[in-house]
Design a protein around this motif. Structure first.
Motif, PDB file in Angstrom:
ATOM      1  N   VAL A   1     -23.443  35.783 144.176  1.00 60.11           N
ATOM      2  CA  VAL A   1     -23.485  37.230 144.394  1.00 60.11           C
ATOM      3  C   VAL A   1     -24.641  37.542 145.332  1.00 60.11           C
ATOM      4  O   VAL A   1     -25.752  37.029 145.149  1.00 60.11           O
ATOM      5  N   PHE A   2     -24.374  38.381 146.335  1.00 59.53           N
ATOM      6  CA  PHE A   2     -25.449  38.847 147.226  1.00 59.53           C
ATOM      7  C   PHE A   2     -25.366  40.352 147.348  1.00 59.53           C
ATOM      8  O   PHE A   2     -24.306  40.903 147.636  1.00 59.53           O
ATOM      9  N   TYR A   3     -26.496  41.007 147.129  1.00 53.79           N
ATOM     10  CA  TYR A   3     -26.568  42.441 147.356  1.00 53.79           C
ATOM     11  C   TYR A   3     -27.369  42.680 148.625  1.00 53.79           C
ATOM     12  O   TYR A   3     -28.455  42.123 148.790  1.00 53.79           O
ATOM     13  N   PHE A   4     -26.835  43.553 149.501  1.00 51.60           N
ATOM     14  CA  PHE A   4     -27.504  43.870 150.762  1.00 51.60           C
ATOM     15  C   PHE A   4     -27.583  45.388 150.906  1.00 51.60           C
ATOM     16  O   PHE A   4     -26.562  46.074 150.909  1.00 51.60           O
ATOM     17  N   ARG A   5     -28.804  45.884 151.007  1.00 49.46           N
ATOM     18  CA  ARG A   5     -29.061  47.326 150.950  1.00 49.46           C
ATOM     19  C   ARG A   5     -28.506  48.148 152.111  1.00 49.46           C
ATOM     20  O   ARG A   5     -27.986  49.261 151.902  1.00 49.46           O
ATOM     21  N   PRO A   6     -28.651  47.691 153.363  1.00 50.54           N
ATOM     22  CA  PRO A   6     -28.254  48.560 154.477  1.00 50.54           C
ATOM     23  C   PRO A   6     -26.792  48.994 154.422  1.00 50.54           C
ATOM     24  O   PRO A   6     -25.956  48.339 153.830  1.00 50.54           O
ATOM     25  N   GLY A   7     -26.555  50.116 155.086  1.00 54.60           N
ATOM     26  CA  GLY A   7     -25.206  50.662 155.138  1.00 54.60           C
ATOM     27  C   GLY A   7     -25.257  52.137 154.816  1.00 54.60           C
ATOM     28  O   GLY A   7     -26.155  52.590 154.103  1.00 54.60           O
ATOM     29  N   HIS A   8     -24.307  52.871 155.371  1.00 57.14           N
ATOM     30  CA  HIS A   8     -24.238  54.299 155.101  1.00 57.14           C
ATOM     31  C   HIS A   8     -22.919  54.778 155.678  1.00 57.14           C
ATOM     32  O   HIS A   8     -22.350  54.139 156.550  1.00 57.14           O
TER      33      HIS A   8
END
Lengths: 248, 248, 248, 248
Positions: free
Chosen positions: D193-200
């Motif tokens: 599992v990888f969580y990646f913060r950027p994005g909108h």
């Protein structure tokens, strides 16, 4: 990822020259056997280096052209020069992978990288070991079953004085009643380190397919990441990316 | 747990003798100020040791009677004798706690324990730092708010070349645009190690209540566990607890 | 730290009422035996709660007054109401400790906290288990030797489907050839979770001094940290501490 | 490793249909944009699935043919059916990778996998974010510099209520004074599992090359390991590999 991985297999290479029992199992040295099965794979180019070569075979040039270093030592850890240990450590922190095998737990380079004694319990009784996969998501477990056995081994038992592993890929059971974290993985600086317990100078462990598979997986996992930083040895005075005012 | 914790605060103690600006802030040395606020607590007995004492003040006897060693150094890391570093390392692996402050990141003992360069980015601009609690379950965060600020600091920025922490208790924000893992905790052998970023020789950071609280919490956390093992330096030949037969 | 720790021992409490063999070992229930040896300690106040009480004995009020919850369940995991699991989970994330014993690995609350199946291999053969200390720096190992044995147990074997532990305090060896991470510690939110493998409804394991010592240590370790955050369930819109300009 | 990685990009896909500002940035939906840049790579075959399709597009068949699932959701987390969350969770624990983006931190599947609230602080001010690489050895950092910036973002700040990461690949700095663990990696069961913060939904973040590079690296890292175990949901009664006698 399809690039060739350049491996250097380092061996103390003393036992094989002085002890017939060892020479019978590894006539060209343990390093030759390990390099051989790695070279049978695609995309791996494995050479060797040994203690009695100049600079132990680990010149600046050799290290600069090594992606993953495999380390086997046993009786002559103390003969490895500290300057070479310094050099290898810096190369690892700048990205080279390190795979340490069996009695290499007490090598200068492994103890240097860990910061601990790397001590353990041991017994040479030829007993059976069963290695359980305890992190099946890890690429080093690829292609294995739930466990594999080695029929005759030297036992290593806990407490193994190492830092908390990033991953404990294998945990061993021994007939005599001990357990051991037999495959432990670490990131260090820009490099990766994997310790793998199996191996011996007279038991033919490096001929066993599961053991070869693990070492092969470890080499692929430990190959350098092409990311930031080429020299982590210095602390740099750094100019701010943001403008700011210092308030009273 | 109600036992008195015996602390030794180690300081290089050079700046304070040669630089009036430092002496104005810490007239008796940084070590004296740290020992002072620790001794104001119940159940803590803090003494001091400095570089220019015989054996840097870290004799076998002093270490044998130290539960937690606090380390501050800056310009003279290289003058600490390797034998003393060896001795301190063994004492930590056998249970003594180590709390390293600020520029101690580049001390021989911290780099020895970590196995990495412990390098980082730095800048002396007197900017503001905000330390966020990133592990509120950790006892070192006890009694703090969601963050605390230090008005004027020397910046330390990532990448901080340290092993994966067992816990990252604090993560810092700096005005100039950097972040830093400012409070990192490790188990090593039978001992515990905590690195805490704040501190400086001219900013009065060791007078700030939150900083004192963290160091106090760290001392309590790092006090030795009375568990198994009193000497982890050697690998012992170990007799099996189980009877077994070796099969062909 | 000298404050009294308020413990609630939760038990499914079914076996003891329907199975004479279990009642012979734990006539008042497993929970009563665990509460008893905890209450023999200073600074611990242990009460109990069971499945068939209203709200399973875990009302908002009970949880608000519980510092550490101990959990034992076996056959009736499915009867625990999801609302109560939600409530217990939130209380843990806001600081309450959780100590899960043996077959509690398959409880709703443990699987909820872990996010994994928490599955394992098992066998009821009454074989011998030897638990090795694999993190002697951890406070849960306090007062123990290098290992301890339990003469007759139900085996649990790897792969144990749990997240990477923050610490693996114990690793078990079993006569039949398996290993197991028998004591695993986690921080979760503001709370702490410890899973401890030993225990059984007919083997008198909770009368064994080493097992009692571990549970006692775990209770002390898992007691809440008085730090920041009282409700981690929501994401809050947060006003900046710094003034800044958004550039084009 | 040269095998094609089959990716399914899941999107809530509501904003894009109701909000012109979002539709202007992502006319075919965020999922289409992500699938597009992944399909530009060799060895990746990316399809899509959305909330309003039957079974949210995540049928048993789709999941069985997915190596890595990418997850984007924002306002409709509650509309995802619990049965589908159960199904996705089991598929992950049996080997499928999961990459969660930005507001997906509050999705049912991410909170299920983590066992925590996954709460955080947030602010929509369009400020600047700088992501520092804090694990340069990690393959997800491949090809990046020491940091990269995103000019206009929604801020997410600590404390982020997640389990201790196996690796914290990125740590963010924000203009308003916060920090955040912006790229966190976990092994769970046989999956990653990888969580990646950027994005909108309105800032054009998924068009930025560094962001695309990270997502691509994450997909390669999260691809399944072909190791042991195909169903981790059950605890199996296991016959001993060793013969042994139970002693009184």
């Amino acid at each position: 990822m399809a690039d060739t991985i350049r491996v250097t297999v380092w061996n103390e290479f003393r036992h094989e020259k002085t002890d017939q029992e060892v020479a019978d199992v590894y006539p060209d040295g343990i390093h030759a056997q390990i390099a051989k099965f790695l070279n049978d794979e695609g995309n791996i180019d494995a050479g060797t280096a040994t203690l009695d070569e100049p600079e132990h075979g680990l010149t600046e040039e050799v290290l600069a052209n090594t992606d993953v270093l495999i380390w086997w030592g046993h009786r002559a850890h103390g003969e490895v020069a500290d300057e070479i240990v310094d050099r290898v450590q810096q190369r690892i922190l700048n990205g080279m992978g390190l795979v340490v095998l069996h009695s290499g737990h007490f090598s200068k380079i492994f103890r240097r990288m860990m910061g601990t004694n790397c001590s353990l319990k041991w017994r040479e009784a030829g007993e059976r070991e069963r290695l359980w996969v305890t992190d099946p998501a890890h690429p080093i477990a690829e292609g294995l079953g739930e466990f594999f056995e080695i029929p005759h081994v030297e036992m290593y038992g806990e407490f193994f004085d190492i830092p908390t592993p990033d991953s404990t890929v294998f945990t061993s059971w021994f007939q005599g009643g001990e357990v051991f974290r037999s495959g432990v993985a670490y990131h260090r600086g820009k490099g990766k380190v994997f310790y793998f317990r199996p191996g011996h100078e007279t038991f033919p462990i490096f001929f066993q397919p599961e053991v070869q598979k693990v070492i092969l997986n470890a080499v692929r996992w430990a190959a350098p990441t092409k990311g930031p930083y080429s020299d982590l040895s210095r602390a740099l005075n750094y100019q701010a990316n943001e403008t700011f005012e210092v308030e009273d």
